[in-house]
Write a protein that holds these residues in place. Structure first.
Motif, short mmCIF file in Angstrom:
data_model
loop_
_atom_site.label_atom_id
_atom_site.label_comp_id
_atom_site.label_asym_id
_atom_site.label_seq_id
_atom_site.Cartn_x
_atom_site.Cartn_y
_atom_site.Cartn_z
N LEU A 190 0.01 -12.93 -7.01
CA LEU A 190 0.07 -11.84 -6.03
C LEU A 190 -1.18 -11.74 -5.18
CD1 LEU A 190 1.57 -9.06 -8.35
CD2 LEU A 190 2.81 -10.53 -6.76
N GLU A 205 -4.34 -13.04 -2.64
CA GLU A 205 -4.72 -13.92 -1.55
C GLU A 205 -6.19 -13.68 -1.20
OE1 GLU A 205 -2.26 -14.02 1.91
OE2 GLU A 205 -0.42 -13.64 0.78
N PHE A 249 -7.18 -10.76 1.01
CA PHE A 249 -7.18 -9.42 0.41
C PHE A 249 -8.59 -9.08 -0.09
CE2 PHE A 249 -2.46 -9.95 -1.03
CZ PHE A 249 -2.06 -9.91 0.30
N THR A 302 -3.15 -3.12 8.69
CA THR A 302 -3.32 -4.39 7.96
C THR A 302 -4.30 -4.20 6.81
OG1 THR A 302 -2.87 -5.69 9.93
CG2 THR A 302 -4.02 -6.80 8.15
N ASN A 306 -2.58 -2.27 4.13
CA ASN A 306 -1.63 -3.12 3.42
C ASN A 306 -2.32 -4.05 2.44
OD1 ASN A 306 -0.14 -6.09 3.64
ND2 ASN A 306 1.30 -4.38 3.35
N HIS A 307 -3.46 -4.64 2.84
CA HIS A 307 -4.19 -5.55 1.95
C HIS A 307 -4.68 -4.81 0.69
CE1 HIS A 307 -5.31 -8.74 5.23
NE2 HIS A 307 -4.02 -8.60 5.05
N GLN A 355 -3.41 -2.06 -0.58
CA GLN A 355 -2.24 -1.70 -1.38
C GLN A 355 -1.73 -2.90 -2.18
OE1 GLN A 355 0.39 -0.15 1.63
NE2 GLN A 355 -0.35 1.97 1.40
N GLN A 356 -1.76 -4.09 -1.57
CA GLN A 356 -1.36 -5.30 -2.28
C GLN A 356 -2.27 -5.56 -3.48
OE1 GLN A 356 1.27 -7.14 -1.76
NE2 GLN A 356 1.78 -7.29 0.41
N ARG A 396 -1.51 -3.04 -6.22
CA ARG A 396 -0.30 -3.39 -6.95
C ARG A 396 -0.57 -4.54 -7.93
NH1 ARG A 396 2.65 -1.81 -2.21
NH2 ARG A 396 2.35 -3.83 -1.19
N ALA A 397 -1.35 -5.53 -7.47
CA ALA A 397 -1.66 -6.66 -8.34
C ALA A 397 -2.50 -6.24 -9.55
CB ALA A 397 -2.41 -7.74 -7.54
#
Length: 299
Positions: free
Chosen positions: A4, A6, A9, A35, A38-39, A41-42, A45-46
């Protein structure tokens, strides 16, 4: 979890940490704010954890965010090191990230960086300044490639490479120095000690020596730079303990004097590197260059 994640991020995460704001991070990175959001939040989540507290004026990291910071810096550093290794040529190229006290940069390191860059113009430098503990924190958290401190931190996670032993002296205006010559050290009880603040190792040294010599001054003034401290001393605002090299010009020109508080006050400066840090090629070269420069100086 790894599937998940990158690299971008982590770059966004570090920018938010440094800027303490999603908006400023987006400006720094050239992204729209959505953006950046979103990064983060990603990443949340991970990690399964909230990474930032949203405040009325910006953000601050949660405990999980502080834990992630060390790994984020390592991840980004590894990516840059890999890129530089793949593009390695006869001319080193890349960025060296350093942390040190402002006075050491002004008096010692600036000339070495200038000399190194003349030989290796494709190498860039990113500098952080702070006090003893700030530099240690930068190194332990992988924020920088290496730091320079005035004393061995004696930590298991950090390697210390001694560079030079530097003399420290107390400085004062001619008027105050004359009073000390006439009436003794007791006149310093009513004077202010000037320093970079309680976090500065020079401040700790000064307090220890003053206590040993029976000076009981209770006044302290904090300044942000060594130049301000010297000017304040010259104006008669107080006295200070600073590296002798930083005061040589003013002593020669008679702007202020040294005080006979103690003789033989020394501090051993050295490079500190996180033992788990894989230095990139330019950083390895500069570290060797600095150590060799001071080794040659001792001969």
């Amino acid at each position: 979890m790894i599937d998940l994640l990158e690299g971008r991020f982590f770059k966004t995460f570090i920018a938010v940490m440094e800027e303490k704001s999603f908006n400023r991070a987006s400006e720094k990175l050239g992204y729209v704010q959505s953006t950046v959001t979103n990064h983060i939040q990603q990443l949340e989540r991970a990690c399964g954890q909230k990474l930032f507290y949203r405040l009325s004026r910006g953000v601050k990291p949660t405990e999980a965010g502080l834990k992630l910071a060390k790994f984020a810096h390592q991840f980004v550093h590894l990516g840059l090191t890999l890129e530089e290794a793949m593009n390695e040529s006869n001319q080193p190229k890349g960025t060296i990230h350093l942390s040190m006290h402002e006075s050491f940069f002004v008096t010692r390191m600036s000339s070495l960086i200038q000399k190194f860059r003349l030989e290796h113009p494709m190498v860039k430098f990113k500098l952080e300044t702070g006090y003893h503990q700030d530099v240690i924190d930068d190194v332990s958290q992988h924020v920088v490639d290496f730091g320079i401190v005035p004393r061995n931190p004696e930590r298991d996670d950090i390697i210390f490479y001694p560079m030079l032993t530097e003399e420290l002296i107390f400085i004062a205006s001619h008027e105050l120095a004359s009073k000390v010559d006439t009436n003794g050290l007791k006149v310093l009880n009513n004077e202010s000690v000037l320093s970079f603040g309680n976090s500065c190792l020079y401040h700790t040294h000064a307090n220890m020596i003053l206590e040993e010599t029976g000076v009981e001054t209770s006044h302290a003034i904090q300044y942000p730079s060594i130049e301000m401290i010297k000017k304040a001393v010259q104006c008669g605002i107080g006295f200070a303990l600073i590296p002798k090299i930083a005061a040589e010009t003013e002593l020669e020109e008679g702007d202020f004097q040294s005080l006979p508080l103690s003789s033989g006050i020394f501090s051993t400066h050295g490079i500190i590197v996180n033992k788990d840090r894989e230095l990139n090629y330019p950083a390895q070269m500069f570290k060797s260059f600095v150590l060799e420069s001071y080794s040659f100086e001792k001969k």
